[in-house]
Design a protein around this motif. Structure first.
Motif, PDB file in Angstrom:
ATOM      1  N   ALA A   1       0.822  -1.207   0.000  1.00 20.12           N
ATOM      2  CA  ALA A   1       0.000   0.000   0.000  1.00 20.12           C
ATOM      3  C   ALA A   1       0.861   1.263   0.000  1.00 20.12           C
ATOM      4  CB  ALA A   1      -0.934   0.010   1.215  1.00 20.12           C
ATOM      5  N   GLU A   2       2.132   1.120   0.383  1.00 21.08           N
ATOM      6  CA  GLU A   2       3.037   2.262   0.435  1.00 21.08           C
ATOM      7  C   GLU A   2       4.087   2.222  -0.672  1.00 21.08           C
ATOM      8  OE1 GLU A   2       3.155   4.887   2.526  1.00 21.08           O
ATOM      9  OE2 GLU A   2       1.362   4.300   3.633  1.00 21.08           O
ATOM     10  N   CYS A   3       4.553   1.026  -0.997  1.00 15.29           N
ATOM     11  CA  CYS A   3       5.707   0.881  -1.892  1.00 15.29           C
ATOM     12  C   CYS A   3       5.430  -0.233  -2.898  1.00 15.29           C
ATOM     13  CB  CYS A   3       6.941   0.556  -1.038  1.00 15.29           C
ATOM     14  SG  CYS A   3       8.442   0.225  -1.952  1.00 15.29           S
ATOM     15  N   ALA A   4       5.632   0.071  -4.193  1.00 12.19           N
ATOM     16  CA  ALA A   4       5.353  -0.905  -5.238  1.00 12.19           C
ATOM     17  C   ALA A   4       6.570  -1.720  -5.627  1.00 12.19           C
ATOM     18  CB  ALA A   4       4.797  -0.202  -6.476  1.00 12.19           C
ATOM     19  N   ALA A   5       7.784  -1.172  -5.470  1.00 16.47           N
ATOM     20  CA  ALA A   5       9.003  -1.868  -5.874  1.00 16.47           C
ATOM     21  C   ALA A   5      10.196  -1.246  -5.167  1.00 16.47           C
ATOM     22  CB  ALA A   5       9.202  -1.808  -7.385  1.00 16.47           C
ATOM     23  N   VAL A   6      11.259  -2.038  -5.044  1.00 19.18           N
ATOM     24  CA  VAL A   6      12.516  -1.582  -4.443  1.00 19.18           C
ATOM     25  C   VAL A   6      13.633  -1.888  -5.427  1.00 19.18           C
ATOM     26  CG1 VAL A   6      14.112  -1.839  -2.498  1.00 19.18           C
ATOM     27  CG2 VAL A   6      11.640  -2.032  -2.115  1.00 19.18           C
ATOM     28  N   HIS A   7      14.519  -0.920  -5.648  1.00 18.56           N
ATOM     29  CA  HIS A   7      15.579  -1.069  -6.645  1.00 18.56           C
ATOM     30  C   HIS A   7      16.936  -0.673  -6.065  1.00 18.56           C
ATOM     31  CE1 HIS A   7      12.594  -1.318  -9.955  1.00 18.56           C
ATOM     32  NE2 HIS A   7      11.942  -0.399  -9.276  1.00 18.56           N
TER      33      HIS A   7
ATOM     34  N   VAL B   1      16.133   5.114 -15.981  1.00 13.40           N
ATOM     35  CA  VAL B   1      16.882   3.913 -15.612  1.00 13.40           C
ATOM     36  C   VAL B   1      15.936   2.804 -15.166  1.00 13.40           C
ATOM     37  CG1 VAL B   1      19.029   5.070 -14.946  1.00 13.40           C
ATOM     38  CG2 VAL B   1      17.195   4.853 -13.272  1.00 13.40           C
ATOM     39  N   ARG B   2      16.300   1.578 -15.498  1.00 17.85           N
ATOM     40  CA  ARG B   2      15.591   0.395 -15.013  1.00 17.85           C
ATOM     41  C   ARG B   2      14.087   0.450 -15.273  1.00 17.85           C
ATOM     42  NH1 ARG B   2      19.473  -3.398 -12.417  1.00 17.85           N
ATOM     43  NH2 ARG B   2      21.286  -2.491 -13.417  1.00 17.85           N
ATOM     44  N   GLY B   3      13.711   1.010 -16.428  1.00 14.98           N
ATOM     45  CA  GLY B   3      12.308   1.113 -16.749  1.00 14.98           C
ATOM     46  C   GLY B   3      11.570   2.187 -15.984  1.00 14.98           C
ATOM     47  N   MET B   4      12.301   3.037 -15.255  1.00 13.22           N
ATOM     48  CA  MET B   4      11.696   4.110 -14.470  1.00 13.22           C
ATOM     49  C   MET B   4      12.144   5.461 -15.011  1.00 13.22           C
ATOM     50  SD  MET B   4      12.441   2.884 -10.544  1.00 13.22           S
ATOM     51  CE  MET B   4      14.229   2.982 -10.763  1.00 13.22           C
ATOM     52  N   LEU B   5      11.335   6.481 -14.759  1.00 15.24           N
ATOM     53  CA  LEU B   5      11.766   7.853 -14.960  1.00 15.24           C
ATOM     54  C   LEU B   5      11.853   8.489 -13.580  1.00 15.24           C
ATOM     55  CD1 LEU B   5      12.491  10.067 -17.018  1.00 15.24           C
ATOM     56  CD2 LEU B   5      10.105  10.815 -16.876  1.00 15.24           C
ATOM     57  N   VAL B   6      13.076   8.675 -13.116  1.00 13.39           N
ATOM     58  CA  VAL B   6      13.307   9.312 -11.807  1.00 13.39           C
ATOM     59  C   VAL B   6      13.324  10.812 -12.044  1.00 13.39           C
ATOM     60  CG1 VAL B   6      14.824   9.460  -9.807  1.00 13.39           C
ATOM     61  CG2 VAL B   6      14.697   7.327 -11.129  1.00 13.39           C
ATOM     62  N   TRP B   7      12.395  11.538 -11.433  1.00 17.54           N
ATOM     63  CA  TRP B   7      12.292  12.967 -11.700  1.00 17.54           C
ATOM     64  C   TRP B   7      11.834  13.676 -10.424  1.00 17.54           C
ATOM     65  CZ3 TRP B   7       7.571  15.902 -12.320  1.00 17.54           C
ATOM     66  CH2 TRP B   7       6.411  15.165 -12.051  1.00 17.54           C
ATOM     67  N   GLY B   8      11.479  14.953 -10.557  1.00 19.99           N
ATOM     68  CA  GLY B   8      10.954  15.700  -9.426  1.00 19.99           C
ATOM     69  C   GLY B   8      11.968  15.884  -8.315  1.00 19.99           C
ATOM     70  N   PHE B   9      11.480  15.859  -7.081  1.00 17.10           N
ATOM     71  CA  PHE B   9      12.309  16.136  -5.908  1.00 17.10           C
ATOM     72  C   PHE B   9      13.507  15.187  -5.836  1.00 17.10           C
ATOM     73  CE2 PHE B   9      13.355  15.528  -1.419  1.00 17.10           C
ATOM     74  CZ  PHE B   9      13.502  16.838  -0.991  1.00 17.10           C
ATOM     75  N   THR B  10      13.259  13.898  -6.063  1.00 16.22           N
ATOM     76  CA  THR B  10      14.329  12.901  -5.968  1.00 16.22           C
ATOM     77  C   THR B  10      15.420  13.162  -7.001  1.00 16.22           C
ATOM     78  OG1 THR B  10      12.770  11.245  -5.145  1.00 16.22           O
ATOM     79  CG2 THR B  10      14.844  10.427  -6.076  1.00 16.22           C
ATOM     80  N   ALA B  11      15.027  13.398  -8.244  1.00 21.38           N
ATOM     81  CA  ALA B  11      16.014  13.660  -9.290  1.00 21.38           C
ATOM     82  C   ALA B  11      16.770  14.956  -9.034  1.00 21.38           C
ATOM     83  CB  ALA B  11      15.337  13.717 -10.651  1.00 21.38           C
TER      84      ALA B  11
END
Length: 224
Positions: free
Chosen positions: A144-150, A179-189
């Protein structure tokens, strides 16, 4: 030319440029937004560097698609700071344990970066830099909080072919990592982009490559 920073005790030499960042950077080295004023809700994220089968890497999660804020977005583990936490580092480690099953005992905190203001949510978020001295298995603890861990290799994040910029519906354009099928953007990027830059690891990349932000974007504007 100044000598490269020495590694802190127990920290590998390759991570020394990151370990040297706490205390050297101000809020405007990480974000164009004004610093927090002190009345924001405190939060923290864990910027955890490790060394796995594919070399140096970084721990990221994908937030669950059902969440009201930042749904489906790649992110650093983290969240709000609770009264019982031992400061930002304690909050980041607790949240990472709750989200990924990480064993905090194997993590060496390197230091804190300046708190960054997240306007719409009203948070002041502290990035906590850390070294995964003794890696532990990680997984999705609560779907419910996290869909995947990389564990994303640093080499992939630095590869110019994986660097783009995203355009937020507000018109803001910020850094991103495909990367890894993800688009890391926003605050994290935004944090990741500045950490890699100030560590001296960034490689030249084509900043003219701009892609739309994913559908149903988070409400806050990225910090960098």
């Amino acid at each position: 030319m100044s000598a490269p920073p020495a590694a802190a005790p127990g920290v590998p030499a390759w991570l020394a440029p990151v370990a040297a960042l706490p205390g050297r950077l101000g809020p405007y080295d990480l974000s164009r937004l004004r610093p927090p004023r002190g009345d924001e809700r405190p939060g923290a994220v864990l910027v955890l560097f490790g060394e796995g089968d594919e070399g140096p890497d970084l721990l990221l999660i994908e937030r669950a698609a059902t969440l009201r804020s930042h749904s489906g977005q790649p992110a650093f583990p983290g969240g709000a700071q609770d009264p019982g936490d031992d400061g930002p580092a304690g909050a980041a480690l607790r949240e990472a344990q709750e989200e990924t099953g990480l064993d905090p005992a194997g993590v060496q905190v390197l230091g804190l970066l300046p708190a960054l203001w997240v306007p719409v949510s009203g948070f002041a978020v502290v990035p906590v830099l850390a070294w995964w001295r003794e890696p532990s298995p990680v997984r999705v603890v609560d779907p419910a909080e996290c869909a995947a861990v990389h564990r994303v290799p640093i080499a992939e994040l630095l590869d110019p072919a994986h660097r783009v910029r995203t355009r937020h519906p507000s018109g803001h354009v910020g850094p991103a990592f495909a990367v890894r099928g993800m688009l890391v953007w926003g605050f994290t990027a935004g944090i990741l982009d500045r950490v890699l830059h100030h560590a001296g690891w960034e490689r030249p990349w084509d900043e003219s490559r701009v892609v739309p932000a994913p559908a149903d974007p988070p409400r806050d504007v990225p910090p960098a």
